[in-house]
Scaffold this active site. Structure first.
Site, PDB file in Angstrom:
ATOM      1  N   GLY B 489       0.825  -1.190   0.000  1.00  0.00           N
ATOM      2  CA  GLY B 489       0.000   0.000   0.000  1.00  0.00           C
ATOM      3  C   GLY B 489       0.865   1.249   0.000  1.00  0.00           C
ATOM      4  O   GLY B 489       0.383   2.338  -0.250  1.00  0.00           O
ATOM      5  N   GLN B 490       2.151   1.062   0.279  1.00  0.00           N
ATOM      6  CA  GLN B 490       3.034   2.210   0.412  1.00  0.00           C
ATOM      7  C   GLN B 490       3.339   2.871  -0.917  1.00  0.00           C
ATOM      8  O   GLN B 490       3.759   4.018  -0.966  1.00  0.00           O
ATOM      9  CB  GLN B 490       4.341   1.802   1.133  1.00  0.00           C
ATOM     10  N   ALA B 529      11.351  -1.722   7.470  1.00  0.00           N
ATOM     11  CA  ALA B 529      12.458  -0.883   7.953  1.00  0.00           C
ATOM     12  C   ALA B 529      12.725   0.260   6.978  1.00  0.00           C
ATOM     13  O   ALA B 529      13.873   0.675   6.797  1.00  0.00           O
ATOM     14  CB  ALA B 529      13.717  -1.726   8.161  1.00  0.00           C
ATOM     15  N   THR B 533      12.663   2.206  -0.976  1.00  0.00           N
ATOM     16  CA  THR B 533      13.132   3.246  -1.890  1.00  0.00           C
ATOM     17  C   THR B 533      14.649   3.304  -1.860  1.00  0.00           C
ATOM     18  O   THR B 533      15.308   3.412  -2.896  1.00  0.00           O
ATOM     19  CB  THR B 533      12.551   4.614  -1.492  1.00  0.00           C
ATOM     20  N   ALA B 722      18.088   9.863  -1.978  1.00  0.00           N
ATOM     21  CA  ALA B 722      16.896   9.569  -1.167  1.00  0.00           C
ATOM     22  C   ALA B 722      17.212   8.683   0.018  1.00  0.00           C
ATOM     23  O   ALA B 722      18.150   7.902   0.023  1.00  0.00           O
ATOM     24  CB  ALA B 722      15.850   8.869  -2.036  1.00  0.00           C
ATOM     25  N   GLU B 727       7.899   5.504   8.819  1.00  0.00           N
ATOM     26  CA  GLU B 727       7.798   5.005  10.199  1.00  0.00           C
ATOM     27  C   GLU B 727       7.990   6.093  11.238  1.00  0.00           C
ATOM     28  O   GLU B 727       7.441   6.006  12.338  1.00  0.00           O
ATOM     29  CB  GLU B 727       8.836   3.901  10.415  1.00  0.00           C
TER      30      GLU B 727
END
Lengths: 287, 768, 155
Positions: B489-490, B529, B533, B722, B727
């Protein structure tokens, strides 16, 4: 979580429904929206071999103006229908508001007022509200009709005054006296309310003529708190009298053990919300 | 780098909006059976007998699995400690532990048959909470120390002690001396709840054996680690175990590592047909949860606000099986000092077995556990020293390049800048409202009292930096990205496509990232964690670069121009003079016909060393938030009015998706802070195991104002500078709420901040 | 003993037998293969299983398949292609209000029911009206932005 097997019966009249329930006895129960019953059956809290579906029974659904300013709500009327009824909004807008907070939009679209009252879950809004307005519940069996005051309808944990085979057919709210204010407060910690308080105050002249204070969701059944201390109160002394009345209500209620809150805290919430409800009802009545 | 940095629309959005995205539970295989689990009703017991005879005769039942069907296997798994049997083996260690599984022709038939399985137990004394498990004569949850698992990254595990299966500790500097020199010492004991991750899709797995090969469809976040465990359990070479991951309906760590796959594979093996196990919410709640924790902490500071010493000890309740407990424990131990400069620090964290359901990963573990504690002590130091709470942080926060822990990665973020931005968004100012000592007129009074809080922390992110990616370009210039990040879903499928599109300068619409199938997708260690990306994305960037190199090679020949004078344009390579060749033309030219494919390979591995926990992290995820909250002193009800979070991401590949991560983490933080808590009976049974009794944040819990500030300092090791996110807000928001509440006059030592807990504290302080 | 059901499902006629205890959710997903409606909490709280029956949002996890007799049922598969769905997709995509997607069909169907009931509301009122639909991923902010465009005062 699935449902255990059962048989579905679909009577077309109150008499037929009543007969089915009597004949099938303890193995059967009335079924309408099912938002409480089916959930309880899925959770394994209860089980029935026969569900008697009331949705096709004539005359159980709808809101009507009765004689003498009475408001009559058919037992199989959904919460949503009650909430959006023009008659309810006109005569008892506080009821519309109270109903709008029950559960969620889906439960309100399917669940019925009668079903809610008959399931008699302690954590609930409508029963105590109806007690505060002095509603009457019309029940029928074998063509016999009796009217039970809301205050006498709930008799225990998931228990009502309905006799075997008897159906709740309508809820009647009395004509609302002039200068009557109503306030309903609720607090929830999980899905169902932990505390509900309904106050109704009627003012004549500048003093309280009638008062009802009902505490719900805390104990097994709603508590009709002692509101006599409020009679005769005026704006000058309403504050301290309502605080004392709220405190007494808190002391008198018998909180059920609740995973989320201790009895002391629940009683404390009763003092806070009872006071707020009384003040709001009085302000509305006196206005 | 055109697609990169754009809020490109989600690649999977339209599919999901049409209800067409396939999740594991939507898959139907021919002949598929449905599994139902018999769960232990006791918390700690020896199994003296199991009789399945009656259940086997029940309608629709095809097979029933118990421990005796596993006698040809070494049936223990666990990536940190191999302590978990596929199904209860001789003993049950928590109420809810799977004892048997039924496979039947329908879910209803399987559910019904479970009731006919007869199990006899000899009950054992129960250690159902931390206190009981740590007591002198505590019953041992595991009589034997488990073998270490294969992929915890924690180096040699220390010896277990009683029910403590893992400990992590360090000490630097003269702690006693620091406390002796202190002008202010703050100390306290704290409690943190067990919380349920609640992804809306519950754990779902389908297993299908065909000719000695096993295929699993599973809602798992780490398919390659699952493959490894399953292959080990069933004695198969890795390439005979295939794990396919459809879309996940949320993960948040609850689907990390291995969960229902061994049990499903085992029953499918016995049944000889595909079997699906789909948990109900109450089953998923006892499959995994967040560690509840007790903690003691002390903070010492000098009169000028310089932090001197911190001492902390924490006990994490890992339940009956360790799952990711050791790593959660290590991260908690490391989070205790916070991102500050200390003269001396000592921290110890212990992973404790109890007879309750197993705890595992949940977003921002370790940091969420400890940040609110350290940050509340820091605020108390500021109060006692009459210092501004932002100022004390400016003075003591680590700066970029400074050591966070010896041997590990130095700080790679501007924390002071971040916390200042967060504070500004909730109206922090030099006014008397926020500076201590408060002017009398600024002291909160009345029934509704407001306060503001900030919080800063770090989270060791990236896990093991091992990831491969493949980028394939077809003869029409269309691009397929194969990388093992799972879409929870991220937005993985969107971002990975953007990275490849960015490198190649392809239109994003021509780039697709496909779902993970371990048979075809190259290896990626895990999705969690905040590493995707940064690590997987870097592999994608390298793979795309490798394709670009091939395109440039062919373009050099076709355009007779040296590569240094060529540049990318959308979908093509062009020279300075405006001549260009499309990607498709280049591929076809390279192979000399209307076919062929360019395949680029990208690899990320630890740059030196082994990528272990101690050497890392890959980057430090920033956990910064500010909150303005209001408390009703008559009821204890807290309203979060305004929040601001900071996503310090180096480079936001897709800014909109970054902000969305913070928003989601924020609401989870509000739940964790204000009302989410699993309640256990004395025998360890979960009492509130449905959403009727376990409250999840809803629309009504949104703060009136939520801002996310994206900070891009190009300081990440990932593609285009990046670093990950997603979190930090969950760790920082509860901490900022606690600090806001203390600012309003009500300091708290336990989460969640339920109305009753807050009200009782108010009574204690006699402030209403 | 089964119940005979005749219903309109996504505009098409259905006729068949269902067991009395069959839940509408299982009927839709397993019998009809309409897997867009999702199972999550199973206790009517989360809204992932929302379908419309005669335009009313219901928790199909606690609704009998037998009770759709003589009624009209709409699932996400039926909503697709409508003008409402087109506008909803536009708004949700613009605000990136989809993450894992599990709550999404329920959100859209509930929004449609509210729109058909004539809800004309500001942001705060929409949040109240939608409060029975949970989402664990988005934090609601982007969904509310989308719905405010979709349901709010068009002026």
């Amino acid at each position: 979580m699935k449902l255990p097997p059962f048989r579905l019966h679909r009577p077309g009249s109150v008499e037929e429904a009543s007969r089915l329930l009597t004949d099938l006895g303890d193995d059967a129960t009335a079924y309408c929206g099912g938002t409480e019953l089916l959930l309880a059956m899925k959770l394994g809290l209860t089980t029935y071999e026969h569900l008697v579906d009331l949705k096709r029974v004539d005359g159980l659904r709808g809101v009507a103006d009765g004689s003498g300013g009475l408001l009559r709500i058919g037992a199989a009327t959904t919460h949503h229908e009650v909430e959006t009824s023009a008659a309810v909004r006109a005569r008892y807008p506080e009821m519309s508001m109270m109903i709008s907070h029950v559960a969620n939009v889906r439960v309100r679209s399917v669940g019925t007022l009668g079903g809610n009252l008959c399931f008699a879950d302690p954590h609930s809004d409508p029963a105590s509200f109806l007690m505060a307005v002095g509603a009457t519940l019309e029940c029928q069996r074998d063509g016999e009709v009796r009217r039970i005051p809301a205050a006498g309808f709930l008799t225990g944990l998931y228990e009502t005054a309905l006799a075997p085979g008897e159906l709740l057919t309508a809820v009647e709210l009395p004509a609302r006296p002039d200068r009557t204010g109503l306030s309903h407060r609720r607090m929830k910690l999980t899905e169902r309310p932990a505390v509900t308080v309904t106050a109704q105050i009627t003012v004549r002249g500048n003093a309280v003529a009638e008062a009802r204070l009902i505490v719900g969701s805390v104990g097994i059944m709603p508590l009709a708190a002692d509101a006599t201390a409020l009679l005769g109160a005026t704006a000058a002394d309403f504050g301290p009298r309502s605080a004392s009345c709220a405190g007494q209500a808190a002391a008198d209620c018998a909180p059920l053990p609740d995973g989320e809150a201790s009895p002391d805290y629940l009683r404390h919430l009763v003092t806070v919300y009872a006071r707020e409800a009384l003040e709001e009802a009085f302000a509305a009545a006196a206005a | 780098m055109n697609a990169v940095g754009q809020s490109v629309e989600r690649a999977d959005g339209r599919l999901k909006l049409a209800g067409q995205a396939e999740y594991t539970g939507d898959i139907r295989l021919p002949g598929m059976l449905y599994g139902a689990i018999l769960h232990s009703q006791v918390g700690h017991a020896r199994i003296t007998s199991i009789s399945t005879a009656a259940a086997e005769k029940a309608e629709g039942v095809v097979a029933i699995l118990t421990a005796e069907d596993l006698s040809d296997l070494d049936p223990y798994y666990g990536h940190a400690l191999r302590d978990r049997p596929i199904v209860a083996l001789g003993k049950v260690r928590f109420t809810g532990e799977p004892v048997a599984v039924v496979a039947a022709e329908s879910q209803a038939a399987a559910d019904a048959a479970v009731a006919y399985i007869d199990v006899e137990y000899e009950e054992l004394p129960v250690a159902a909470c931390l206190d009981q498990a740590l007591a002198e004569d505590a019953p041992l949850v595991h009589e034997q120390v488990a073998r270490p698992g294969a992929s915890h990254g924690l180096g040699d595990l220390p010896d277990a002690e009683g029910n403590i299966c893992y400990s992590y500790s360090f000490r630097r500097g003269d702690v006693d001396g620091a406390f002796a020199d202190a002008a202010v010492v703050v100390e306290g004991e704290y409690a943190f709840p067990a919380v349920y991750q609640y992804s809306m899709e519950t754990h779902t797995t389908i297993a299908h054996w065909r000719g000695g090969e096993l295929t699993l469809w599973s809602s798992c976040q780490h398919p390659f680690l699952v493959r490894q465990e399953i292959a080990g359990l069933f004695g198969l070479p890795l390439d005979l175990v295939q794990v396919i991951v459809p879309f996940l309906g949320g993960g948040f760590g609850s689907k990390s590592y291995t969960k229902m796959e061994p049990l499903t594979a085992a029953i499918a093996r016995k049944a000889g047909r595909p079997v699906r196990i789909l948990n109900s919410v109450n089953e998923s709640m006892i499959t995994t949860r967040r560690h509840n924790m007790k903690c003691r902490m002390r903070t010492a500071a000098a009169a000028d606000g310089t932090l001197l010493g911190r001492s902390a000890e924490a006990w994490m309740d890992t339940g009956a099986y360790a799952d990711n407990g050791p790593r959660v424990t290590a991260t908690a131990g490391d989070a205790a000092p916070g991102p500050y400069r200390w003269r001396a620090v000592e921290s110890a964290a212990h992973c404790v077995y109890t007879n309750t359901s197993p705890s595992g990963s949940y977003r921002a573990f370790g940091a969420t556990h400890l940040q609110w504690i350290g940050e509340s002590q820091l605020d108390e130091v500021a109060r006692r020293l009459s210092m501004d709470r932002l100022e004390i942080r400016r003075r003591n926060l680590l700066r970029p390049g400074e050591e966070v822990r010896p041997g590990g990665k130095p700080l790679d973020a501007d924390l002071i800048g971040d916390v200042e931005k967060a504070a500004a968004e909730v109206g922090w100012s030099d006014s008397s409202a926020d500076v201590y000592p408060r002017a009398p007129e600024a002291v909160p009074r009345g029934r509704y009292r407001r306060g503001r809080g900030v919080s800063v922390g770090l989270l060791a992110a990236g896990a093991q930096p091992v990831s491969m990616a493949t980028v394939r370009m077809g003869p029409d210039g269309s691009v397929t990205v194969l990388v093992g990040t799972t879409e929870l879903g991220q937005g993985a499928r969107t971002v990975m496509a953007q990275i490849a599109a960015g490198v190649l300068n392809s239109p994003v619409s021509k780039v697709v990232m496909r779902g993970t199938d371990t048979r075809y997708t190259p290896y990626d260690r895990s999705t969690g964690a905040s590493r995707s990306t940064t690590v997987a994305g870097l592999a994608v960037q390298r793979a795309a670069q490798s394709v670009l190199d091939a395109l440039l090679e062919t373009a050099t020949v076709k355009l007779e121009t040296p590569p240094g004078l060529l540049r990318t344009a959308e979908g093509r390579i062009e020279d300075q003079g405006g001549r260009s060749i499309t990607h498709g033309e280049l591929v076809r030219a390279r192979f000399g016909f209307d076919g062929g494919e360019l395949i680029g390979h990208g690899r990320v591995q630890p740059e030196g060393g082994s990528g272990s926990y101690a050497e890392g992290p890959v980057f430090w995820e920033v956990c910064v938030a500010a909150v303005e909250a209001e408390v009703d002193v008559e009821t204890g009800v807290i309203t979060v009015l305004r929040t601001s979070t900071v996503a310090d991401v180096g480079k936001a590949i897709n800014p909109q998706l970054v902000a969305r991560q913070d928003e989601g983490a924020l609401l989870q933080g509000i739940g964790n802070a204000l009302f989410e808590e699993m309640h256990f009976a004395p025998d360890g049974m979960v009492l509130n195991d449905t959403l009727l009794d376990y409250r999840i944040p809803a629309f009504e819990d949104m703060p009136a104002s939520m801002t996310c500030t994206i900070v891009e300092n190009g300081d990440g090791p990932g593609p285009f500078g990046a670093k990950g996110c997603g979190e930090g807000a969950l760790a920082a928001v509860p901490a900022a709420i606690v600090n806001a509440l203390a600012d309003a006059g009500v300091p708290m030592n336990a989460l969640p901040l339920t109305p009753e807990r807050v009200w009782r504290r108010i009574q204690e302080l006699k402030i209403s | 003993m089964t119940e005979r059901v005749q219903a309109t499902i996504n505009g098409g006629h259905f006729e068949g037998e269902v067991a009395p205890q069959e839940l509408l959710l299982d009927f839709l997903r397993d019998r009809l293969g309409l897997t867009g409606t999702k199972q999550s909490c199973e206790v009517q709280v989360c809204g992932a299983c929302t379908v419309l029956v005669d335009g009313n949002p219901v928790s199909s996890c606690c609704f009998l398949a037998a009770d759709i007799d003589s009624r009209e049922v709409e699932t996400i598969e039926g909503l697709v292609g409508s003008d409402f769905h087109r506008r909803a997709v536009e708004a949700f995509m613009r605000h990136a209000a989809v993450q894992c997607g599990f709550c999404t069909p329920g959100m859209l169907l509930t929004a449609k029911a509210l729109a058909d009931r004539g809800l004309d509301a500001n942001r705060g009122e929409i949040a109240v009206a939608m409060n029975g639909n949970l989402c664990r991923c988005t934090g609601y902010h982007s969904i509310l932005d989308s719905l405010t465009e979709l349901l709010g005062d068009p002026a």
